[in-house]
Scaffold this motif. Structure first.
Motif, short mmCIF file in Angstrom:
data_model
loop_
_atom_site.label_atom_id
_atom_site.label_comp_id
_atom_site.label_asym_id
_atom_site.label_seq_id
_atom_site.Cartn_x
_atom_site.Cartn_y
_atom_site.Cartn_z
N ASN A 1 -15.56 58.90 -68.54
CA ASN A 1 -14.29 59.17 -67.85
C ASN A 1 -13.98 60.66 -67.80
O ASN A 1 -13.45 61.15 -66.79
CB ASN A 1 -13.15 58.40 -68.50
N VAL A 2 -14.31 61.39 -68.85
CA VAL A 2 -14.08 62.84 -68.85
C VAL A 2 -15.00 63.50 -67.83
O VAL A 2 -14.59 64.37 -67.07
CB VAL A 2 -14.27 63.44 -70.26
N ARG A 3 -16.27 63.07 -67.79
CA ARG A 3 -17.21 63.62 -66.80
C ARG A 3 -16.71 63.35 -65.38
O ARG A 3 -16.79 64.21 -64.51
CB ARG A 3 -18.60 62.98 -66.97
N MET A 4 -16.19 62.15 -65.14
CA MET A 4 -15.68 61.79 -63.82
C MET A 4 -14.50 62.69 -63.46
O MET A 4 -14.42 63.23 -62.35
CB MET A 4 -15.26 60.32 -63.80
N LYS A 5 -13.59 62.86 -64.39
CA LYS A 5 -12.42 63.71 -64.18
C LYS A 5 -12.86 65.15 -63.86
O LYS A 5 -12.36 65.77 -62.93
CB LYS A 5 -11.53 63.68 -65.42
N GLN A 6 -13.82 65.66 -64.62
CA GLN A 6 -14.28 67.02 -64.39
C GLN A 6 -14.96 67.16 -63.02
O GLN A 6 -14.80 68.17 -62.36
CB GLN A 6 -15.24 67.45 -65.50
N SER A 7 -15.70 66.14 -62.62
CA SER A 7 -16.35 66.18 -61.32
C SER A 7 -15.31 66.28 -60.20
O SER A 7 -15.50 67.01 -59.23
CB SER A 7 -17.21 64.94 -61.11
N HIS A 8 -14.19 65.59 -60.37
CA HIS A 8 -13.12 65.64 -59.37
C HIS A 8 -12.39 66.98 -59.39
O HIS A 8 -11.92 67.44 -58.35
CB HIS A 8 -12.10 64.52 -59.62
N GLU A 9 -12.28 67.60 -60.55
CA GLU A 9 -11.46 68.80 -60.70
C GLU A 9 -12.25 70.11 -60.69
O GLU A 9 -11.67 71.19 -60.66
CB GLU A 9 -10.66 68.71 -62.00
N ALA A 10 -13.57 70.03 -60.71
CA ALA A 10 -14.39 71.24 -60.83
C ALA A 10 -14.54 71.96 -59.50
O ALA A 10 -14.33 71.38 -58.43
CB ALA A 10 -15.78 70.87 -61.36
N GLY A 11 -14.94 73.20 -59.60
CA GLY A 11 -15.25 74.01 -58.44
C GLY A 11 -16.40 74.93 -58.75
O GLY A 11 -16.74 75.17 -59.91
N ILE A 12 -17.02 75.44 -57.72
CA ILE A 12 -18.13 76.37 -57.85
C ILE A 12 -17.56 77.78 -57.94
O ILE A 12 -16.68 78.15 -57.16
CB ILE A 12 -19.07 76.29 -56.63
N SER A 13 -18.06 78.57 -58.85
CA SER A 13 -17.54 79.92 -59.01
C SER A 13 -17.94 80.79 -57.81
O SER A 13 -19.04 80.67 -57.28
CB SER A 13 -18.05 80.56 -60.31
N VAL A 14 -17.03 81.65 -57.41
CA VAL A 14 -17.30 82.58 -56.32
C VAL A 14 -18.43 83.52 -56.75
O VAL A 14 -19.29 83.89 -55.94
CB VAL A 14 -16.03 83.37 -55.93
#
Length: 143
Positions: free
Chosen positions: A55-68
């Motif tokens: 569930n934490v991995r799923m949450k992070q996948s939804h909230e993550a972004g690629i660094s500029v």
């Protein structure tokens, strides 16, 4: 403990599945600690602990972004050039090799399990190491 699991997953990046975590890692120790706590209230504490990690991995996948910084890096330029065959690829050229229409071919991420649905194939973002993939703070359009 859930916050510690969240912090540790941000540090190490995406793991393919909870049961594939290095047995000697801090994440494994946290998962084992959760399993012990769950054993008092759940028939299968290990399964419940793995569910927390999932569930934490799923949450992070939804909230993550690629660094500029990654998008501007030599590492990304090498990937993009190799992926597209172009020395200065456009977003549209990248689109075709990162997200192929109909997914007839292998794409970057096709050999990973998705943290959102546990099926084969994940987003480009979920393939990146933690230094390039963190909690998103801003949206930047590529086009």
């Amino acid at each position: 403990l859930k916050v510690e699991v969240d912090n540790e997953l941000w540090k190490i990046g995406a793991v393919d599945r909870p049961e594939h975590v290095d047995k000697n890692s801090k994440l494994a120790a946290l998962r084992d600690e959760l399993a012990k706590l769950f054993k008092d209230v759940e028939p299968d504490g290990d399964k419940a602990a793995n569910k927390v990690v999932t569930n934490v991995r799923m949450k992070q996948s939804h909230e993550a972004g690629i660094s500029v910084a990654y998008l501007l890096s030599q590492e990304f330029l090498v990937f993009a050039t190799k992926c597209t065959g172009s020395p200065d690829p456009t977003f549209l050229e990248l689109k075709d090799c990162i997200w192929p229409k109909g997914r007839e071919m292998e794409w970057h991420g096709s050999d990973h399990h998705c943290p959102r649905d546990a099926k084969s194939g994940c987003s480009f973002l979920d393939t990146l190491p933690s230094e390039h993939r963190q909690d998103a703070t801003h949206f930047l359009s590529w086009v």
